[in-house]
Structure formats: structure tokens, C-alpha cells
Write a protein that holds these residues in place. Structure first.
Motif, PDB file in Angstrom:
ATOM      1  N   VAL A 107     -30.971  75.958  92.005  1.00 41.30           N
ATOM      2  CA  VAL A 107     -32.299  76.151  92.578  1.00 41.30           C
ATOM      3  C   VAL A 107     -32.888  77.471  92.114  1.00 41.30           C
ATOM      4  N   ASP A 155     -39.990  79.626  93.137  1.00 46.18           N
ATOM      5  CA  ASP A 155     -41.180  79.501  92.313  1.00 46.18           C
ATOM      6  C   ASP A 155     -42.137  80.638  92.594  1.00 46.18           C
ATOM      7  N   HIS A 190     -31.074  83.473  92.138  1.00 49.74           N
ATOM      8  CA  HIS A 190     -32.279  84.290  92.019  1.00 49.74           C
ATOM      9  C   HIS A 190     -32.705  84.823  93.384  1.00 49.74           C
ATOM     10  N   THR A 191     -33.304  86.002  93.377  1.00 50.27           N
ATOM     11  CA  THR A 191     -33.857  86.534  94.627  1.00 50.27           C
ATOM     12  C   THR A 191     -35.085  85.726  95.004  1.00 50.27           C
ATOM     13  N   GLN A 192     -35.576  85.911  96.234  1.00 54.00           N
ATOM     14  CA  GLN A 192     -36.789  85.208  96.635  1.00 54.00           C
ATOM     15  C   GLN A 192     -37.604  86.099  97.560  1.00 54.00           C
ATOM     16  N   PRO A 244     -40.969  81.558 105.452  1.00 55.22           N
ATOM     17  CA  PRO A 244     -40.322  80.653 106.411  1.00 55.22           C
ATOM     18  C   PRO A 244     -39.207  79.876 105.723  1.00 55.22           C
ATOM     19  N   GLY A 245     -38.080  79.803 106.396  1.00 55.40           N
ATOM     20  CA  GLY A 245     -36.956  79.068 105.846  1.00 55.40           C
ATOM     21  C   GLY A 245     -36.171  79.814 104.797  1.00 55.40           C
ATOM     22  N   ARG A 246     -36.635  81.023 104.434  1.00 55.25           N
ATOM     23  CA  ARG A 246     -35.925  81.754 103.400  1.00 55.25           C
ATOM     24  C   ARG A 246     -35.125  82.883 104.019  1.00 55.25           C
ATOM     25  N   THR A 247     -33.856  82.912 103.730  1.00 57.26           N
ATOM     26  CA  THR A 247     -33.012  83.937 104.325  1.00 57.26           C
ATOM     27  C   THR A 247     -32.186  84.595 103.246  1.00 57.26           C
ATOM     28  N   ASN A 300     -29.665  81.934 101.588  1.00 58.99           N
ATOM     29  CA  ASN A 300     -30.005  80.724 100.868  1.00 58.99           C
ATOM     30  C   ASN A 300     -30.966  81.055  99.741  1.00 58.99           C
ATOM     31  N   VAL A 301     -31.255  80.035  98.943  1.00 56.05           N
ATOM     32  CA  VAL A 301     -32.342  80.185  97.977  1.00 56.05           C
ATOM     33  C   VAL A 301     -33.131  78.876  97.992  1.00 56.05           C
ATOM     34  N   VAL A 302     -34.434  78.986  98.122  1.00 52.73           N
ATOM     35  CA  VAL A 302     -35.312  77.829  98.278  1.00 52.73           C
ATOM     36  C   VAL A 302     -36.184  77.725  97.038  1.00 52.73           C
ATOM     37  N   GLY A 303     -36.238  76.536  96.482  1.00 56.46           N
ATOM     38  CA  GLY A 303     -37.091  76.401  95.308  1.00 56.46           C
ATOM     39  C   GLY A 303     -36.966  75.031  94.699  1.00 56.46           C
ATOM     40  N   TYR A 304     -37.049  74.984  93.390  1.00 59.35           N
ATOM     41  CA  TYR A 304     -36.985  73.716  92.674  1.00 59.35           C
ATOM     42  C   TYR A 304     -35.738  73.667  91.817  1.00 59.35           C
ATOM     43  N   PRO A 305     -35.262  72.484  91.526  1.00 64.26           N
ATOM     44  CA  PRO A 305     -34.032  72.390  90.744  1.00 64.26           C
ATOM     45  C   PRO A 305     -34.257  72.674  89.265  1.00 64.26           C
TER      46      PRO A 305
END
Lengths: 361, 263, 564
Positions: free
Chosen positions: C30, C33, C231-233, C237-240, C243-248
Motif C-alpha cells: 500500500v 496518495d 511509506h509515511t502518511q 481519519p483512519g490513519r495511525t 497502519n498505512v492507508v492508500g492504494y495497492p
């Protein structure tokens, strides 16, 4: 990995991952707001409208198609356009082949990229996914395991126990660093006296650079500048081109003619000029750029590299800029046939300063 | 006997007294000088003095130097490039549209030349570079880079001098004026006398300058022919600018439908 | 849906095992973006373009200073004697089809390479992405920036033209002036006196083999670490931190990042077509007795050039040796000190803040006013020196005296960074306050309401929970504490002076930081807003003159309560 939303409780900070740290939180009560989780996914137009999706698909395909055509155009242009053709487009007057090859290739590549990006943005599934992140450092359990294995290995080798082996090995490896450095000793000759000397010596005529014409005092008028070289440099040019360039880099001079009443020579230099014609080293004493920006009214020279300014009527004294020393002056005279020539070599090293230079070299 | 006498006197007369054309030349010349003197009084005397001996600005500072002995070439250059008459005193007098036409310029030049010997206006063959050979142009380039680029830059675009002065661009300058500038050393420019840089040398330099002027920029827009500073500026503005713009596009969320997917 | 590999894939799998979980997880890695995460990619792709175009150039470029007579297409130099290096560059430009394009794309890519690394580095700095565990990546990246600059400088010196030769002469002069070893170093690098004939062949190998190899190795490690750490982010919301939130990676980032490579290559090629760069035929071959007005190095060396231009001319002769302060200070002391500070910044900040935790959530620059201020101060220092490198062009283009430009910049190089720091820090704090306003009082809707008794107020709309969370996700931080002088047994705390310095610096670092509202304050503000909607008044009216205002923007008291 999985698509689940996160639990509501934030764990972004406050959690001690085993390394403490002496940071104090001002309000240990926690965050003002709980983590609401990921924002709900919103569909794009292309997600709900199949026609819109087809439109975008055509867009992307067109971009790729155009890129293909442009690449073919590149190949055609390479053979079809003569390499010397000049093309005029408005204010642009340029080489036709370069322009065409570059534009076709550039646009082709750009369109491939833009197409791929548009595809990703508009058509590929854009649901955000979440991946779990583990702390980078090893867990305590794994640390213990690792240390166990490593220490076992070390003990088996006897490295820590057998001091003699350890010390002698370190010694042998350490010394091995010296040969690679020694091998570089022939990279260059030692500087020796080379930086202190130029090819100028008594009787060598001053000639005009490029034309190599010798100079009579009557050839120069007040306000004139001549870029000069020693006459003996030319023989070096035929013998050894590299030595010639090296010598030129130190021996280049400028001659100026100034009204004698404006010149204030240092004591001992009164006869270093000829009727107001003075000769100075052309090589800047800052870092060695050649100087020939001469202002005839102010009789200043300006070096274009870092703007050091010298007053040629005042022994090339530094007026401005980062140069620390005046330009060395070459004492000149008129030789038996009436041409300008050096009385001797320079009385100090020319060019940039260096450690060994000292007071007068 | 009488015939012989007449012939002798007639022959003597012809030999001694200059012919009609010479008289006409002289007359034309002195008329030109007179005209020049009048033009001088109107356009130049306020700074250069009533007799071109030089003038001050009332505060003891020189307004215009003495022009006695500067020669016709200097006048032709200064007036021909519009530098003179100067509109205002400043660090340097810039080139501008000429105020006086060719005839008036020639008259002024003749007048100044009459005040004292100085470099004359060069004949056309020394500055006509239309038939310059390749060898001359190449040689001219070497001379140019040795004597001229330190002030005027590698492409003749000009450069900075101390205290607000500058070496002007050489682009779009008449070959005659380039020649005259080298010869007379206007303002801060040094003199390059014909004994050191011969007319042939000067011709070659001018040929190179003109060659460079006509030279296309095969790599695209020249960006001023000023070197890495303008290149760096464009690299950042155009290159990084465009790429960051594309990056923003890549990361942008895009238009949302505003309604949810209906299966 | 197939469950077995197709035969060609199976062939590879039998030898590599490409179906294993390691590769499977790599497929769906992940990546978050955001446009600012693509800046490093500009650098990476430029590097690839450099290698591709550079390889092309090596097929024609002759790295030799042997004298030859030019007989190629460029008429203005035909018949002239010059080095083979220069002649082969002319051949590439005029007689090899596509040669000029490749030369220009190569040079533009180099310009972009360094520029992109710098912009990327600034992004890393201002968002705090250099914090643990990424300090090594910072150092590696920094190393690549340094190598890239040297690589570029050596690269444009290879054609042996007048401009770059002048630059090499300047470098040689600086090396020569170094204390004690200067002359020896200069003779060893250049194989004797300048210019000699070893310069081009030696620099060629450094340029095509040594440095690219080093950069290749470093960038490989750099990217492995980026993927390994994930990767950092940005906070949201939902980002801690866990975890890492994004696209594959597959398919979205394959397309986006892959596409971006083509875009970078394409833009560079377009620049090679439209914008002329390094027209060596106009400069002429290098001649140690010639020089051009307006001699400048490529942009990334500009700050060093400026540093040397601004320095007044001092040198001392003592005990038979010369110390060239006019070169030692601006070339051998100041730049290394500056770059060392930048390189070590993550460690300095960690020492000052005492923050030893892992960070994967980025900072918004406004939430770290001191760091942001320091960054802008550094940029200002760099920028002033960079301007100084072009002082003669500034003089001619704006009609100012060259000498005055230099005098002004000499002052500005000291005053500018201090001023920039102060202004930036205040702006950050102001932005923090604006955030608090937004949290407590919501958005300005632009709808003006008039009350029955003639008053006007603007309606505010509360921000949604997602934005509220984003704005409060950062941490409150306070300075470190000194601790007791002695422990309970009367033993003095060790290294107390160092500890005092550390505390003082952390006070400076966190002074004036705006604390975010507590849960209680937020709820109260919301209640106020709601209450306001009921009876037509608005929270703003209540807040005016209300004591509430004093406590809604609390500031950290740092000892003497200095205001920066």
C-alpha cells in the motif's frame, strides 16, 4: 491486505513501543476526538455511469494511439530530415531535426504516461485499502532468540576468548588499508617549484595573443589594452602541447597604456613601465581566471568570475572583491630592436595563492 | 612668340592652381565643416564646451570630455549609434535611436576631425564581411574570445562592469560601428589600435560576430544566450513546475459522482 | 479464475519461486496518495533518463585532451585546434543525428535530478519524515544529493569548453589554496599543473562509472528502506502510526508511478527539443588565457559561487606560509559546516526534543513552527548565496551597480535567515491559531444574518468529524524538564550542564506552540454553537469579550515567556 476499517480507538501516539523516551504530553487525558475511521468511499462518475467509463477508455486509448503515431513520426523524421536544416517558427530559429525528434519523442512519452495516469485515476478501482504496520524494531522475544544464536556462534568461534587471534586479525586488516592509498602516489608529480616560475625571463618579447605580433611602444595609444603572451611560448606549442597550455595558464599578461601622470608606482617600480605602458599578469590572484575586462577611464580591471577589481595605475591594488593580493607586475623595457620585452621574470608567483607561497615566494 | 607665351602661362596656370574638382571638394568640405560646427553648437556644446574643449556641469564635474583629437571615427560611432547627443548623464550613456541623420553625422565628424588629428572613419572594405572566408571567421572567433568576451560575453550579449556600468550587446550593431568602437575605445572600452589589431584582424572579428548573429540556435529557444543562470531558471520554472503540476494531478481526488453506485 | 500458473510463469516459478507470500504481499503493497510523495520519483526517473542518454553519449564522446583540428559541420569553428573532447562534443551536436537532442536531454535531466532531490529533501524536512526510523534514509538521500551535484559539475566539465574549463580552473585554484596539502592535492588530481591533459579522462571515469555506481547502490538501499518501513502518511481519519492507508502497488501505483516515469522522460525530451542548454559551440574550446563575462556554474553550484563572490579579500602570510582566508572561509569552512548541519539535523532535533519514538505520521509544517522556521532560514541562507552567484547578471538586468548588489547581499546573508526564521515561526503559529478557530467555531459560511435588534453576525458551520480528527491528530509537546539536581541519595545528576543546554534548546524549540483544545473545550464550543443556532445568536458573539477567549488559545509558557 484487508479492507476493514480501523477500530475507533486511536493508537497514533501515547503508546510506548519499548523505548520510552522522555517526552511529556501536556494533556495525558488523550485526544479531543476519537478516530472516526476512514472516510466513506465515494464513487466517481466512471464508477456509476458506464458511458462515462467508455468515454474515458476511449480517451486513454487515443492517448496511447497518438503516442504510437508520434513514435513512428520520430523514426520517419530521423531519416527524412536533413541534419543541417534550419526551421523558422516565429521567434524560434532552430534545427529542424532536433526539434522534430524531440517533440515527437517527448509527446509520445508524455502521452503514454498521461494515459496510464488517467486510466489509474478514472477507471481503476479506487477503494482505499489499509495495511498494518509493525514496529521496525525487533520484538523482545525475537531479540532474545537472536542474541542466543549470535552469542552461541561467537562462543563457538572463540573470537572473544582468543585475544591474540582477534588483535592480530584487526591489525592485519587495518594495515591492508594502506596499499590502496600508496598506489595513488603516481597520480601527479610533486608541485616542486613549478607554481613559483613562469617562462618569462630577461629579454623575452611581449607578443599579441593569437596574432603573435611583437609590439613597439608606438603601437599603443593611451587607453589601449593588449592581451599578451611571451614570445617563447610558441616554440613550446610545437614541442609539447600540454606543456604549452600549462605555461600559457601562468604566463598570459595584459598590457595597458595609461597617462604617466596618473600612475603611482611603488618604490622600486618606477622603471617597470615604458612611457605609461604597464604589464601585469593576466591571471587573477583569487582563483586563476584570466582578466581582461579593462575600463580605460578608471583604469580598473574586473575579473568576471568573482568580480575582483584591481587598479592598474596603482600597482594593480585590489579595490573590491575577494582577491587578496594585487596582480603581479612584469617589469618591461624596450629591447635593442625597439620592441617591448621583459626585463626579467615576475618578482613573485602568479595566479592564486597557495600554502607555500609565504611573503614573496 | 605670343602663342608660346600664352601656352606657357596657360600650362603654368593649370599646373599651379588646383583643378575645378579639387576646388569643389575643398569648398564642399569647408561647407560640411561649417555645417558640422553649427550642429555642434546646437547639440553638443552644452556638455562638450563651445569649442569642444570639454565642459563641466557647474559643480566642477566633467559633463563632456574634450573632443579635440578624438577623430571622425569616434564621432561617427557615438552619433551613429544614437549614444550622442546624450539625453541624461548617468553611469553610462546607452545606445538608442540616432537623433541626427547620416548627413548630419558626417558633418559633425568632419568638424571634429578638423579640430585635431584622430582616427578617421574606416573605408568600407575593412568592415565589409559579406565575403569573409571560413578561415577568417574561425580566426576572428579566436581573437574575439581573447579580446572581447571578457566584457561582452561569449555570444556578444554584453556584461556587467563596476559601479552600474555595463558592456553593451554586440547584436544588431552595424559592422562599421563595431570597427569604430574597437578603434576609438568609447567610454570605458579600451582602444585596440590598428597597429596591434590590424584592419584584417578587426575584419575577422566582425565576421565572427556577424556569423554568430546569423547562427541559428539548434537546440531550441536560446534563453538569452546568457549561460547557466537562465538555464537554471527555466529548468526550475518549466521543468519542476510542469512535473509538480503533473504530480498534483496524479494525487488529486478527482470529481465525485455525488451519488452511490447502484447495482 | 485460474488456480495454476500458466506454463511460462511456471517455468520461472520453478527457478525463482515467484508465487511465494513475499512476492504476493509485494504486489498489494500500500502506498498513500499525495502529490508531495511523488517528488522523490522525479529524481529517480531523472536518474534513469541520465543513464539512458548518458550511455548514448559515451558511444561518441572522446574523453581525451589530445589536440585535433576540427573539420565538422559547425562553420564558425572549422579549422580551429581543440581537444578531442571538445571536437567530439561538437560532432555529437552537429553531425550525429539525434546527438544534440541526447546531449540536451541529458543535461536537462541533470538539472532536474538535482532540483528534484532538493525539493524532495525539503518535503521530507518540512513534514518530519526524517524522524526515526528514517534517519539513515535521510543520510543516504543527502549523500545522493551531494554526489549528484559533484556528478553534474564533472559532467559539464567533460566537453572542455571555455565556460566549464573556467569553472574547473576556479575549482583547481580553490584546491590549490587549501592549507598544507593544497598544492599536492591539486597536482595529484590534475596530474600536474593546470590544465594538464589528465583532467578529462580522469573525470570521465568518475562521471560514468564511480559516481553513477555509488548512486545506484545508494538509491537501491534507499528504496528498499522506503518499502520496508512502508511509506509515511499525512494525519487523517483512519490513519495511525500503526497502519498505512492508500492504494495497492498493483495495479494502481504501477500505472501512476510507471506513468509518471514516462511523463518525466517526456517532459525532459520536450525540454531537449525546445530549450537550448549548454551551447558549447558558442563558448569555444577551453583556453587558459580566455574568459567570458557572466561566467557562472550550473544552478546547483550557484551557492558556492556566491559564497566565494561575497567574501572580502583577506589572506595572512605567517611564518613563510599563506593562509587564504578569502577562500578557506567561503569554500572550505562555511559550505561543509552548512551541509553538515543539514545532514545531522534529524539527530540534533532528536536530542533537543528527546523524542525517541517511531514516527510514521507526518507533521503538518505549521505544527512544528521552529523546525519549519529553521528550514526556511536555511533556504534563505542558501538562496542569498545563490543570488550572489549571479550578482553580475542581476546588476545588468536591473540596472543596479554590481558593487551595491554585493554589499547588500553581504548583509542579507546574515540578516536574511534570522528574519526568515522569525517570520516563518510567527506564520506557523498564526496558522495553528487559525486551525483552533476552525475547530472551535467552524467554517465561515459567508451567510450574514441580521438580528431583530440590528446586529450582524456571520453564520458558522461546524466542520465534520473527519476534518476535526485531522486537525487534532498532532501531539501537544512541551519542553523537556531539567529534573532534580540530585537524586534521593544526594548523588548529583551526571552531565548537568549538557542537560541544561538541552532543556534550554527544547524550550526554544517548543516555545509559543499552540496547544490543541481538550475534549472538554471542544464539546463546550460545540454546545455553544448549538445553543446559538437555537436562539439565533452565534458562538462568536458570545466569545467576544468572554473570558473563554483567553483559554481557547493557550500557549506554552517557556520560562520567561518570551515571544518569538
Amino acid at each position: 491486505m484487508s479492507d476493514d476499517r480501523l477500530p475507533a480507538k486511536p493508537d497514533a501516539h501515547g503508546e510506548d513501543d519499548g523505548y520510552g523516551g522522555d517526552l511529556v504530553l501536556a494533556d495525558p487525558a488523550g485526544d479531543p476526538v476519537a478516530d472516526p475511521g476512514l472516510e466513506p468511499h465515494e464513487d466517481r462518475i466512471t464508477d456509476i455511469d458506464p458511458d462515462a467509463a467508455t468515454r474515458v477508455e476511449r480517451q486513454v486509448a487515443t492517448m496511447f494511439g497518438l503516442a504510437t503515431l508520434l513514435t513512428i513520426a520520430f523514426v520517419v523524421a530521423y531519416f527524412a530530415i536533413d541534419k543541417d536544416t534550419v526551421v523558422w517558427i516565429g521567434p524560434l530559429r532552430t534545427n529542424a531535426l532536433n526539434l522534430t525528434l524531440g517533440m515527437t519523442l517527448g509527446l509520445a512519452l508524455f502521452l503514454i504516461g498521461a494515459g496510464a495516469i488517467q486510466w489509474a485515476k478514472k477507471l481503476m478501482v479506487d477503494k482505499e485499502i489499509v495495511e498494518h504496520r509493525n514496529p521496525v524494531h525487533t520484538s523482545e522475544a525475537d531479540q532474545a532468540e537472536m542474541l542466543k544464536e549470535f552469542n552461541a556462534g561467537t562462543a563457538e568461534s572463540g573470537f572473544t576468548r582468543r585475544k591474540l587471534i582477534r588483535r592480530s586479525l584487526i591489525g592485519a586488516l587495518g594495515v591492508l588499508g594502506i596499499p590502496p592509498i600508496i598506489m595513488l602516489a603516481d597520480l601527479g608529480p610533486p608541485p616542486g617549484r613549478r607554481l613559483f616560475e613562469t617562462v618569462w625571463t630577461e629579454g623575452i618579447r611581449v607578443v599579441n595573443d593569437v596574432t603573435l605580433r611583437p609590439l613597439r611602444p608606438s603601437d599603443m595609444v593611451i587607453g589601449q589594452l593588449v592581451n599578451g603572451l611571451p614570445a617563447n611560448l610558441q616554440e613550446l606549442a610545437e614541442e609539447d602541447h600540454t606543456e604549452y597550455l600549462n605555461a600559457k595558464a601562468k604566463a598570459a599578461v595584459i598590457l595597458v597604456r595609461i597617462r604617466p601622470d596618473q600612475i603611482t608606482p611603488l618604490p622600486g617600480r618606477e622603471n617597470w613601465g615604458v612611457d605609461g605602458i604597464l604589464c601585469y599578469s593576466k591571471i587573477c590572484t583569487h582563483v586563476g581566471c584570466p582578466i581582461s575586462l579593462y575600463e580605460q577611464v578608471t583604469h580598473h580591471v574586473l575579473c568576471p568570475c568573482h568580480q575582483s577589481t584591481f587598479d592598474l595605475a596603482d600597482n594593480a591594488k585590489v579595490l573590491f572583491g575577494p582577491a587578496a593580493r594585487p596582480l603581479p607586475q612584469l617589469p618591461i623595457m624596450v629591447d635593442s630592436e625597439g620592441y617591448l620585452a621583459a626585463q626579467s621574470g615576475f618578482h613573485e608567483p602568479v595566479g592564486p595563492s597557495f600554502w607555500e607561497r609565504g611573503e614573496r615566494g | 612668340m605670343l602663342l608660346l607665351g600664352l601656352l606657357a602661362v596657360g600650362g603654368l596656370y593649370t599646373a599651379v592652381v588646383p583643378g575645378n574638382s579639387a576646388v569643389a571638394d575643398d569648398a564642399a568640405q569647408s561647407q560640411q565643416i561649417e555645417e558640422g560646427k553649427k550642429l555642434f553648437a546646437v547639440n553638443c556644446a552644452s556638455c562638450h564646451g563651445l569649442n569642444a574643449e570639454g565642459g563641466t556641469d557647474g559643480e566642477g564635474r566633467m559633463a563632456g570630455p574634450s573632443l579635440i583629437g578624438v577623430g571622425a571615427a569616434a564621432v561617427d560611432f557615438q552619433v551613429g549609434t544614437g549614444r550622442m547627443p546624450a539625453m541624461q548623464t548617468g553611469a553610462q550613456v546607452p545606445r538608442k535611436d540616432p537623433v541626427l541623420n547620416e548627413e548630419e553625422t558626417a558633418a559633425l565628424a568632419a568638424y571634429i576631425a578638423s579640430l585635431g588629428p584622430g582616427a578617421p572613419i574606416p573605408p568600407e572594405e575593412v568592415y565589409d564581411v559579406s565575403n569573409a572566408t571560413e578561415e577568417q571567421i574561425t580566426r576572428g572567433g579566436e581573437l574575439f574570445r581573447t579580446n572581447c568576451t571578457a566584457c561582452h560575453n561569449f555570444a556578444g550579449q554584453g556584461g556587467a562592469l563596476p559601479q552600474g556600468r555595463y558592456a553593451p550587446t554586440l547584436m544588431g550593431v552595424d559592422p562599421k560601428h563595431i570597427y569604430e568602437a574597437m578603434l576609438t575605445g568609447p567610454q570605458q572600452m579600451p582602444v585596440f589600435s590598428d597597429q596591434v589589431l590590424t584592419p584584417q584582424d578587426k575584419h575577422d572579428i566582425i565576421a565572427y560576430i556577424k556569423g554568430m548573429e546569423e547562427q541559428s540556435d539548434p537546440g531550441g529557444f536560446s534563453l538569452g544566450r546568457l549561460g547557466p543562470v537562465s538555464e537554471g531558471l527555466w529548468g526550475w520554472l518549466f521543468g519542476i513546475g510542469a512535473l509538480v503540476a503533473v504530480a498534483v494531478w496524479i494525487g488529486a481526488k478527482g470529481v465525485k459522482a455525488g451519488r452511490s453506485h447502484s447495482e | 479464475m485460474a488456480t495454476k500458473f500458466a506454463p511460462p510463469v511456471q517455468y520461472i516459478d520453478d527457478r525463482v519461486g515467484i508465487g511465494k507470500p513475499f512476492f504476493r504481499h509485494a504486489l498489494r503493497k500500500v502506498f498513500p496518495d499525495h502529490w508531495s510523495f511523488l517528488l522523490g520519483e522525479i529524481a529517480l526517473y531523472s536518474f534513469i533518463v541520465l543513464i539512458l542518454t548518458g550511455t548514448f553519449l559515451t558511444f561518441w564522446f572522446k574523453p581525451s585532451m589530445t589536440e585535433v583540428e576540427y573539420q565538422g559541420s559547425y562553420e564558425l569553428l572549422r579549422g580551429l585546434h581543440m581537444s578531442e573532447a571538445y571536437a567530439s562534443t561538437l560532432d555529437l551536436s552537429f553531425d550525429v543525428r539525434g546527438g544534440l537532442l541526447m546531449r540536451q536531454v541529458h543535461h536537462w535531466a541533470a538539472i532536474l535530478f538535482v532540483a528534484a532531490m532538493m525539493v524532495h529533501m525539503l518535503r521530507i524536512f518540512f513534514t518530519g519524515a526524517f524522524r526515526k526510523p528514517r534517519e539513515f534514509n535521510w543520510l543516504i538521500g543527502f549523500g545522493m544529493l551531494f554526489l549528484g551535484i559533484i556528478e553534474g559539475f564533472i559532467g559539464y566539465g567533460l566537453p572542455d569548453d571555455l565556460l566549464s574549463g573556467t569553472g574547473l580552473r576556479i575549482t583547481q585554484g580553490m584546491i590549490q589554496a587549501s592549507p598544507v596539502i593544497g598544492t599536492w592535492l591539486s597536482f595529484f588530481i590534475f596530474g600536474g599543473e593546470f590544465p594538464g591533459n589528465d583532467m578529462v579522462p580522469r573525470f570521465f571515469i568518475v562521471h560514468v562509472l564511480l559516481i553513477p555506481g555509488l548512486i545506484l547502490a545508494l538509491v537501491t538501499v534507499h528504496l528498499i528502506l522506503v518499502v520496508y518501513y512502508r511509506h509515511t502518511q499525512y494525519p487523517g481519519p483512519g490513519r495511525t502510526n500503526r497502519n498505512v492507508v492508500g492504494y495497492p502497488l498493483y495495479p494502481v501505483y504501477t500505472a501512476k508511478a510507471g506513468g509518471f516515469f514516462f511523463v518525466v522522460f517526456g517532459v525532459t525530451a520536450l525540454m531537449g527539443a525546445l530549450l537550448q542548454i549548454n551551447p558549447v559551440w558558442l563558448y569555444g574550446p577551453y583556453n587558459p588565457a580566455e574568459v567570458t563575462a557572466g561566467s557562472q556554474p550550473d544552478w546547483y553550484m550557484g551557492w558556492l559561487e556566491g559564497s566565494v563572490r561575497l567574501m572580502p579579500g583577506f589572506e595572512t602570510q605567517i611564518l613563510g606560509v599563506t593562509l587564504s582566508w578569502n577562500l578557506i572561509i567561503p569554500a572550505l569552512l562555511v559550505p561543509p559546516a552548512f551541509v553538515t548541519l543539514v545532514a545531522l539535523y534529524p539527530f540534533i532535533e532528536q536530542w533537543v526534543t528527546g523524542d525517541k519514538r517511531e514516527h510514521h505520521l507526518l507533521d503538518r509544517p505549521r505544527n512544528q513552527p521552529t523546525r519549519t522556521g529553521v528550514g526556511v532560514a536555511f533556504m534563505t541562507f542558501y538562496g542569498v548565496l545563490w543570488l550572489a552567484g549571479g550578482n553580475d547578471l542581476i546588476a545588468t538586468h536591473f540596472g543596479i551597480s554590481l558593487n551595491n548588489v554585493t554589499y547588500v547581499l553581504r548583509v542579507l546573508v546574515f540578516v536574511g535567515p534570522v528574519l526568515a526564521f522569525w517570520v516563518t515561526r510567527r506564520i506557523c503559529i498564526a496558522l495553528q491559531r487559525a486551525d483552533i478557530e476552525r475547530l472551535l467555531h467552524g467554517l465561515e459560511t459567508g451567510v450574514i444574518v441580521r438580528t431583530p435588534d440590528g446586529g450582524y453576525y456571520e453564520k458558522h458551520a461546524p466542520i465534520d468529524k473527519f476534518e476535526t480528527y485531522t486537525l487534532t491528530l498532532h501531539e501537544n509537546q512541551v519542553p523537556q524538564e531539567l529534573g532534580p539536581e540530585t537524586d534521593e541519595n544526594g548523588v548529583a545528576a551526571p552531565r548537568r550542564a549538557l542537560r541544561k543546554l538541552r532543556v534550554k534548546m527544547s524550550e526554544f524549540y517548543y516555545a509559543d506552540n499552540v496547544l490543541k483544545p481538550t475534549r472538554h473545550e471542544l464539546e463546550e464550543a460545540r454546545a455553544h454553537a448549538e445553543h446559538a443556532h437555537d436562539d439565533g445568536h452565534h458562538a462568536v458573539e458570545d466569545v467576544t469579550g468572554d473570558e473563554q477567549l483567553d483559554t481557547t488559545t493557550r500557549e506554552v509558557e517557556a520560562g520567561s515567556g518570551r515571544d518569538h
